[in-house]
Write a protein that holds these residues in place. Structure first.
Motif, PDB file in Angstrom:
ATOM      1  N   SER A 135       0.852  -1.192   0.000  1.00 20.39           N
ATOM      2  CA  SER A 135       0.000   0.000   0.000  1.00 20.39           C
ATOM      3  C   SER A 135       0.885   1.238   0.000  1.00 20.39           C
ATOM      4  CB  SER A 135      -0.921  -0.027   1.212  1.00 20.39           C
ATOM      5  OG  SER A 135      -0.187   0.270   2.362  1.00 20.39           O
ATOM      6  N   GLY A 136       0.276   2.386   0.278  1.00 27.30           N
ATOM      7  CA  GLY A 136       1.046   3.620   0.281  1.00 27.30           C
ATOM      8  C   GLY A 136       2.018   3.674   1.440  1.00 27.30           C
ATOM      9  N   GLY A 137       1.666   3.001   2.526  1.00 22.20           N
ATOM     10  CA  GLY A 137       2.501   3.059   3.718  1.00 22.20           C
ATOM     11  C   GLY A 137       3.192   1.750   4.046  1.00 22.20           C
ATOM     12  N   HIS A 138       2.739   0.642   3.438  1.00 23.45           N
ATOM     13  CA  HIS A 138       3.285  -0.654   3.819  1.00 23.45           C
ATOM     14  C   HIS A 138       3.760  -1.427   2.606  1.00 23.45           C
ATOM     15  CE1 HIS A 138       0.341   0.511   6.830  1.00 23.45           C
ATOM     16  NE2 HIS A 138      -0.634   0.188   6.017  1.00 23.45           N
ATOM     17  N   GLY A 162       3.266   1.688  -3.011  1.00 22.85           N
ATOM     18  CA  GLY A 162       2.305   2.751  -3.341  1.00 22.85           C
ATOM     19  C   GLY A 162       2.975   4.121  -3.367  1.00 22.85           C
ATOM     20  N   ASP A 166       3.003   6.909  -6.222  1.00 22.67           N
ATOM     21  CA  ASP A 166       2.633   8.314  -5.998  1.00 22.67           C
ATOM     22  C   ASP A 166       3.750   9.246  -6.464  1.00 22.67           C
ATOM     23  OD1 ASP A 166       0.187   7.544  -4.950  1.00 22.67           O
ATOM     24  OD2 ASP A 166       0.938   7.426  -2.894  1.00 22.67           O
ATOM     25  N   GLY A 179      -1.417   6.091  -7.780  1.00 24.57           N
ATOM     26  CA  GLY A 179      -1.606   4.729  -8.259  1.00 24.57           C
ATOM     27  C   GLY A 179      -2.614   4.613  -9.393  1.00 24.57           C
ATOM     28  N   GLN A 183      -1.848   3.810 -13.392  1.00 21.90           N
ATOM     29  CA  GLN A 183      -2.467   2.662 -14.060  1.00 21.90           C
ATOM     30  C   GLN A 183      -3.220   3.096 -15.320  1.00 21.90           C
ATOM     31  OE1 GLN A 183      -4.833  -0.139 -11.741  1.00 21.90           O
ATOM     32  NE2 GLN A 183      -5.874  -0.835 -13.582  1.00 21.90           N
ATOM     33  N   GLY A 275      -3.685  -1.028  -0.989  1.00 17.65           N
ATOM     34  CA  GLY A 275      -4.212  -0.259  -2.120  1.00 17.65           C
ATOM     35  C   GLY A 275      -3.584  -0.625  -3.463  1.00 17.65           C
ATOM     36  N   VAL A 276      -2.307  -1.005  -3.471  1.00 15.98           N
ATOM     37  CA  VAL A 276      -1.633  -1.314  -4.737  1.00 15.98           C
ATOM     38  C   VAL A 276      -2.197  -2.606  -5.349  1.00 15.98           C
ATOM     39  CG1 VAL A 276       0.619  -1.704  -5.832  1.00 15.98           C
ATOM     40  CG2 VAL A 276       0.421  -0.085  -3.949  1.00 15.98           C
ATOM     41  N   ASN A 279      -4.307  -2.650  -8.501  1.00 16.76           N
ATOM     42  CA  ASN A 279      -3.756  -2.518  -9.849  1.00 16.76           C
ATOM     43  C   ASN A 279      -3.933  -3.822 -10.639  1.00 16.76           C
ATOM     44  OD1 ASN A 279      -1.443  -2.747 -11.880  1.00 16.76           O
ATOM     45  ND2 ASN A 279      -1.395  -0.584 -11.317  1.00 16.76           N
ATOM     46  N   THR A 306      -7.973  -1.776   0.927  1.00 14.38           N
ATOM     47  CA  THR A 306      -7.503  -0.437   1.298  1.00 14.38           C
ATOM     48  C   THR A 306      -7.920  -0.168   2.754  1.00 14.38           C
ATOM     49  OG1 THR A 306      -9.516   0.473   0.368  1.00 14.38           O
ATOM     50  CG2 THR A 306      -7.610   0.452  -1.058  1.00 14.38           C
ATOM     51  N   ASP A 307      -7.396   0.907   3.331  1.00 14.55           N
ATOM     52  CA  ASP A 307      -7.617   1.147   4.753  1.00 14.55           C
ATOM     53  C   ASP A 307      -9.110   1.259   5.074  1.00 14.55           C
ATOM     54  OD1 ASP A 307      -4.979   1.005   5.233  1.00 14.55           O
ATOM     55  OD2 ASP A 307      -4.666   3.148   5.558  1.00 14.55           O
TER      56      ASP A 307
HETATM   57  O1  KG4 Z   1      -4.051   0.755   1.387  1.00 15.51           O
HETATM   58  P1  KG4 Z   1      -4.173   2.191   0.978  1.00 15.51           P
HETATM   59  O2  KG4 Z   1      -5.535   2.708   0.648  1.00 15.51           O
HETATM   60  O3  KG4 Z   1      -3.619   3.134   2.092  1.00 15.51           O
HETATM   61  C1  KG4 Z   1      -2.399   2.993   2.723  1.00 15.51           C
HETATM   62  O4  KG4 Z   1      -1.420   3.499   2.152  1.00 15.51           O
HETATM   63  O5  KG4 Z   1      -2.358   2.353   3.801  1.00 15.51           O
HETATM   64  O6  KG4 Z   1      -3.181   2.372  -0.272  1.00 15.51           O
HETATM   65  C2  KG4 Z   1      -3.043   3.596  -0.947  1.00 15.51           C
HETATM   66  C3  KG4 Z   1      -1.932   3.437  -1.953  1.00 15.51           C
HETATM   67  C4  KG4 Z   1      -1.558   4.751  -2.623  1.00 15.51           C
HETATM   68  O7  KG4 Z   1      -0.151   4.865  -2.646  1.00 15.51           O
HETATM   69  C5  KG4 Z   1      -2.125   4.601  -4.030  1.00 15.51           C
HETATM   70  O8  KG4 Z   1      -1.408   5.335  -4.995  1.00 15.51           O
HETATM   71  C6  KG4 Z   1      -2.007   3.097  -4.244  1.00 15.51           C
HETATM   72  O9  KG4 Z   1      -2.325   2.525  -2.991  1.00 15.51           O
HETATM   73  N1  KG4 Z   1      -2.943   2.642  -5.272  1.00 15.51           N
HETATM   74  C7  KG4 Z   1      -2.560   2.076  -6.437  1.00 15.51           C
HETATM   75  C8  KG4 Z   1      -3.739   1.862  -7.185  1.00 15.51           C
HETATM   76  N2  KG4 Z   1      -4.807   2.286  -6.429  1.00 15.51           N
HETATM   77  C9  KG4 Z   1      -4.290   2.762  -5.269  1.00 15.51           C
HETATM   78  N3  KG4 Z   1      -1.340   1.765  -6.896  1.00 15.51           N
HETATM   79  C10 KG4 Z   1      -1.274   1.208  -8.122  1.00 15.51           C
HETATM   80  N4  KG4 Z   1      -2.346   0.990  -8.916  1.00 15.51           N
HETATM   81  C11 KG4 Z   1      -3.598   1.282  -8.486  1.00 15.51           C
HETATM   82  N5  KG4 Z   1      -4.644   1.066  -9.268  1.00 15.51           N
END
Ligand code: KG4
Ligand code: ZN
Length: 354
Positions: A135-138, A162, A166, A179, A183, A275-276, A279, A306-307
């Motif tokens: 994800s964005g943080g993990h 993630g 970004d 993300g 995509q 979140g990733v 994709n 996602t969170d």
């Molecule tokens: O799990 P999340 O909602 O929140 C946390 O970071 O915990 O993940 C968000 C991350 C963001 O960096 C966003 O750019 C990425 O997930 N993300 C994606 C896609 N949708 C969200 N990365 C790649 N492709 C996607 N379709």
């Protein structure tokens, strides 16, 4: 058994009510994306204030939507860390107040444990299983053996996956959050026009590194005739970047699968969350690699990847069943690795708490 969950560790304010037989009675998520968009990233102070503004109302909505009174609850769970400390404090303190007033047990949940146990809520998967959290943080690979029992196989030494998306989106002027924008652009692009590196794939083990890939994107943009990416260039670079991330994730996951199978021969499931995992190209590459290695590929539905607070309520519920409750003096933790043995020196490894 019914548990209320509260999640406020990053840029979503969320509340949910979940039952012991895996029913999600309510699952409300309020995204703060619009508040952070002007800064192209999450601003911790803005996040904390926004949680404070909305948490009480959302919790009321989650209870109303679930159609239950406070007396029906068996416990209250909130993210106790890791995350942005101001936000964690808002959700945790609110949960403590509810627990105190209602005489309910409190579960301070590790946010990563929330993600890690989600496939048990969504798909009823049994322990042990292998989890890729992106994800964005993990960004980490974990063997999930049981509640509170995690073996960390690898994680990022710099950026999360993630975060790389970004930052790449920002370099290509594709907008925030990156993300979905990357995509979309990648869908129109040629992944073979620019050759981008696959960091770490020549090394054994399951660690990740994405900062070199981001730097390669920056150099690629700088090397264009006027140093600015046209829509065509941006699409081709986005496609090359996305393919590189997918290849790295698949390579590291294959290594993790081999280790997992030797340590847990009975384990059948590989789960991707975060979140990733939204994709589609990454899902396709990963699921092909996982099936080729002879394991079942599972991805929980997106709103649970996602969170969200349903995952916090569920992790709280699993802990409550085992009597793993917390005192009202539980202190919020900005960093909280799931597997303390993964870093015996006690020094902070970049990305570890992510
Ligand atoms: O799990 P999340 O909602 O929140 C946390 O970071 O915990 O993940 C968000 C991350 C963001 O960096 C966003 O750019 C990425 O997930 N993300 C994606 C896609 N949708 C969200 N990365 C790649 N492709 C996607 N379709
Ligand atoms: Zn998360």
């Amino acid at each position: 058994m019914i548990v209320l969950g509260i999640e406020t560790s990053c840029d979503e304010t969320a509340a949910a009510v979940v039952t012991g037989d895996r029913r999600i009675l309510s699952n409300i998520v309020l995204s703060q994306i619009e508040e952070h968009r002007p800064y192209a990233g999450v601003v911790p102070e803005i996040a904390a204030r926004s949680h404070l503004d909305h948490a009480d109302r959302l919790i009321g909505e989650a209870m109303a939507k679930a159609g239950i009174g406070w007396d029906a609850l068996d416990g209250v769970a909130a993210t106790g860390g890791p995350g942005l400390i101001g936000g964690v404090l808002v959700g945790l303190t609110t949960a403590k107040a509810i627990a105190m007033v209602r005489g309910l047990p409190l579960m301070a949940v590790n946010h990563l444990e929330g993600h890690a146990l989600t496939p048990r809520l969504s798909d009823g998967i049994d322990f042990p299983y292998l989890l890729l959290l992106i994800s964005g943080g993990h960004c980490q690979l974990l063997a999930v053996e049981g509640v509170g029992q995690y073996r960390r196989y690898g994680g990022t030494v710099d950026d999360a996956a993630g975060e790389a998306f970004d930052k790449t989106a920002a370099l290509l002027n594709l907008g925030y959050p990156g993300g979905p924008a990357v995509q979309k652009a990648a869908g129109e692009g040629d992944a073979n026009r620019f050759t981008l590196p696959r960091p770490m794939t020549q090394k054994p083990g399951c660690d990740f590194s994405f900062s070199g890939l981001k730097t390669a994107v920056r150099h690629t943009v700088a090397g264009l005739p006027d140093g600015v990416a046209s829509a065509r260039d941006a699409a081709d670079i986005a496609a090359g970047f996305q393919q590189a991330v997918a290849d790295v994730l698949a390579n590291r996951s294959r290594h993790a699968i081999r280790r997992f199978r030797s340590e847990f021969p009975e384990g059948r499931h590989f789960v991707v969350a975060g979140g990733v995992a939204a994709n589609s190209q990454i899902r396709a590459v990963l699921s092909a690699a996982v099936e080729e290695e002879g394991m079942h590929f599972t991805a929980p539905p997106l709103d649970l990847c996602t969170d969200n607070a349903a995952m916090i309520a569920w992790a709280g519920l699993e802990r409550l069943r085992l009597g793993l409750t917390d005192g009202l003096n539980f202190a919020a933790r900005p960093r909280w690795p799931l597997d303390p043995n993964a870093n015996p020196s006690g020094k902070r490894v970049l990305g570890e708490a992510r």
